[in-house]
Write an enzyme that holds these catalytic residues in place. Structure first.
Site, short mmCIF file in Angstrom:
data_model
loop_
_atom_site.label_atom_id
_atom_site.label_comp_id
_atom_site.label_asym_id
_atom_site.label_seq_id
_atom_site.Cartn_x
_atom_site.Cartn_y
_atom_site.Cartn_z
N ASP A 7 0.87 -1.18 0.00
CA ASP A 7 0.00 0.00 0.00
C ASP A 7 0.91 1.23 0.00
O ASP A 7 2.12 1.11 0.16
CB ASP A 7 -0.90 -0.02 1.25
CG ASP A 7 -1.85 1.17 1.28
OD1 ASP A 7 -2.47 1.46 0.24
OD2 ASP A 7 -1.96 1.84 2.32
N SER A 8 0.29 2.40 -0.13
CA SER A 8 1.07 3.64 -0.07
C SER A 8 1.55 3.90 1.36
O SER A 8 2.53 4.62 1.57
CB SER A 8 0.21 4.81 -0.53
OG SER A 8 -0.93 4.93 0.31
N CYS A 70 -4.10 -1.85 -1.96
CA CYS A 70 -4.31 -0.43 -2.24
C CYS A 70 -5.34 -0.32 -3.35
O CYS A 70 -5.11 -0.78 -4.48
CB CYS A 70 -2.99 0.18 -2.68
SG CYS A 70 -3.17 1.81 -3.40
N GLU A 145 -2.88 9.18 7.83
CA GLU A 145 -1.43 8.96 7.90
C GLU A 145 -0.83 9.69 9.10
O GLU A 145 0.11 9.22 9.72
CB GLU A 145 -0.75 9.43 6.61
CG GLU A 145 -0.84 8.42 5.47
CD GLU A 145 -0.05 7.14 5.70
OE1 GLU A 145 1.06 7.21 6.25
OE2 GLU A 145 -0.56 6.06 5.34
N CYS A 177 -11.07 2.54 0.12
CA CYS A 177 -9.65 2.89 0.31
C CYS A 177 -9.23 2.15 1.57
O CYS A 177 -9.93 2.21 2.59
CB CYS A 177 -9.47 4.39 0.49
SG CYS A 177 -7.82 4.85 1.08
N HIS A 179 -7.17 2.69 3.74
CA HIS A 179 -6.95 3.52 4.94
C HIS A 179 -8.23 3.69 5.77
O HIS A 179 -8.16 3.91 6.97
CB HIS A 179 -6.47 4.93 4.54
CG HIS A 179 -5.01 5.03 4.22
ND1 HIS A 179 -4.46 4.52 3.07
CD2 HIS A 179 -3.98 5.59 4.91
CE1 HIS A 179 -3.16 4.77 3.06
NE2 HIS A 179 -2.84 5.42 4.17
#
Ligand code: DGL
Length: 265
Positions: A7-8, A70, A145, A177, A179
């Protein structure tokens, strides 16, 4: 069996957690491209280039299965990844789409994912009469984040994203997403109890488990213990704290450079 996922940033940890719940004795290698998070506001060309670099890096890691944790990369560059690997690949969008039963479905996702309408296409492909409404959420990933997940600020932003979907009388809401499951408590509080929250990682992990079982693959690693390896492209210290908070393990996190395809420390 060695399972690779990426993932990012911290989003893929929500996928890892779901998979570990079903396959607790497996071996995982997790890559977070923290130097370039967020992906969700990048162009398709940028995401394709990233997907090529990530695939090249993983092709040196001796993995048996790959999980695209992701959604943004899933929506834009799944083919790029599929072309690079000769191992089974599991993705979030296809996995979640097969489980949709409701006729009015909302999707929260990054701007780049929403632009592709990948969720709408995947759901309509299976159930053409479903109404799918996608909502782009540019502010969530940077806040998540930074672990800014309990503030009035994110609460107000979430209300703004959810309102248009509730106006459309959605019956379920896909967290498009990886996240976003990190703010499930906030979203649950804001949604009426009649709206079902869907985390695509649940469908992905079930699909993976079924695959393992059908192949009678012995997925336990040789010590029959959970084996987790983490790699990031920046700030390993911060990432290891986030892993500790979410998975309750304090792992070693290694710094890598994707451009050089190797470890720098
Ligand atoms: N967690 C990723 C996703 O599922 C990427 C989010 C981002 O970096 O913007 O889309």
């Amino acid at each position: 069996m060695r399972i690779g996922l990426f993932d990012s940033g911290v989003g893929g940890l929500t996928v890892l957690k779901k998979v570990v719940e079903l396959l607790p004795n497996s071996s995982f290698i997790y890559l977070a491209d923290t130097a370039r998070v967020p992906y969700g506001v990048k162009t398709s060309n940028e995401i394709i280039k990233i997907a090529e670099e990530v695939s090249s890096w993983f092709s040196l890691q001796n993995i048996d299965i790959f999980l695209v944790a992701c959604n943004t990369t899933n929506a834009i560059a799944l083919d790029v990844i599929k072309n690079k690997f000769d191992v089974p690949i599991f993705d979030l969008i296809e996995s979640a789409s097969t489980t949709i039963k409701e006729s009015r479905v909302g999707v929260l996702a990054t701007p780049s994912t929403v632009k592709t309408k990948a969720y709408t296409k995947a759901i309509l492909n299976l159930s053409p009469r479903t109404i799918v409404i996608e909502q782009s959420c540019p502010e969530f990933v940077p806040m998540i984040e930074m672990n800014n997940i309990n503030s009035n600020q994110i609460n107000d932003i979430a209300i703004g994203y959810i309102k248009p979907l509730l106006n459309q009388k959605i019956e379920s809401l896909i967290l498009g997403c990886s996240h976003y499951p990190l703010i499930t408590p906030l979203l649950t509080e804001l949604l009426p109890s009649s709206v079902k929250l869907i985390d695509p990682a649940e469908a992905l992990s079930l699909k993976l488990k079924l695959f393992m079982d059908s192949k009678t693959i012995n997925y336990a690693n040789k010590n029959s213990l959970l084996d987790l390896k983490f790699y990031v492209t920046s700030d390993p210290k911060n990432f290891s704290i986030r892993v500790k908070n979410w998975l309750n393990v304090l792992p070693e996190v290694n710094l890598v450079s994707l451009q050089k395809k190797g470890c720098v420390s």
